[in-house]
Design an enzyme around this catalytic site. Sequence first.
Site, PDB file in Angstrom:
ATOM      1  N   PRO A  41       0.805  -1.157   0.000  1.00  0.00           N
ATOM      2  CA  PRO A  41       0.000   0.000   0.000  1.00  0.00           C
ATOM      3  C   PRO A  41       0.872   1.253   0.000  1.00  0.00           C
ATOM      4  CG  PRO A  41      -0.780  -1.559   1.675  1.00  0.00           C
ATOM      5  CD  PRO A  41       0.289  -2.183   0.878  1.00  0.00           C
ATOM      6  N   GLU A  42       0.910   1.912  -1.123  1.00  0.00           N
ATOM      7  CA  GLU A  42       1.505   3.247  -1.156  1.00  0.00           C
ATOM      8  C   GLU A  42       0.353   4.220  -0.963  1.00  0.00           C
ATOM      9  OE1 GLU A  42       4.322   3.830  -4.384  1.00  0.00           O
ATOM     10  OE2 GLU A  42       4.569   1.681  -4.590  1.00  0.00           O
TER      11      GLU A  42
END
Length: 271
Positions: free
Chosen positions: A2-3
Amino acid sequence: MPELPEVETTCRGIAPLITGKTIAQLVLRTDKLRWPLDQGLCLHLPGQRILSVERRAKYLLLGTAQGSLILHLGMSGSLRVVPAETTENKHDHVDLIFTGGECLRFTDPRKFGALLWTEEDPLLHPLLAQLGPEPLAEEFNGRYLYQASRGRKIAVKPFVMDQKLVVGVGNIYASEALFAAGIDPRLAAGRIGRRRYQRLAEEIKRVLGLAIAAGGTTISDFFQSDGKPGYFKQQLQVYGRAGEPCPHCQSQIKSLRLGQRSTYYCSRCQR
DNA sequence: ACGCTCTCCTGGCCGC
DNA sequence: TGCGGCCAGGAGAGCG
């Protein structure tokens, strides 16, 4: 992980489902994620009402009247809202169960995520206090990048991934934005000029914006809060495409390691 | 301060 | 089919 786009997608997905709900119970099925879990969480949370669901950098902040729950998804974490009676799977480590029977479930195979409770302003928490600006904010721009990079010898890719410089640009989007801006990821940050940083700032904003609109990127572990994958993977130009033709010039996309991270680029389009 | 490496953890994939 | 090795979206800690 998850960026930023994946965390933003998660934030938007869960906010309408849990805002205003009262926590009945916290269930911990592991004693540590990235750090040992504070068992005091189980004491503090029951009875609290979720007043706000916000994102700062790659952290999710669930605000209550007494304090805030700080959540980080690490490399492989995701959150879903499910009925409390839903059978848990192997990597479902935390359940936040609400009085209405809904459950915010945290799943994280690699256990690099984090779950912390603070009664101070969460933005002043040691993990958040040193973070750089949000990439979509106006204060993040070419001038800022140019000034911050003077004298820096670090390669530009790990430079823009430094969360103290700017938050939310992770390994995927760093490669993508540098490709879009035509900048060689190996260049020393201090040797790149104003105009190129102007372009890079624009491309970071553009790529992140597109990814948010697509619900993030699913490589393997990430899922949106409704369980669907993110659809930005189809739009990745270079990430994970070593050996494939560059979408602009058809020459072979290359990969190398920079700062211990896989990096993808086109040696013809990026100079 | 800076730049670099190692590390946490599990799972999937590849080659033998 | 089994096993070892390597890789994976993050980022703090510790080193020189």
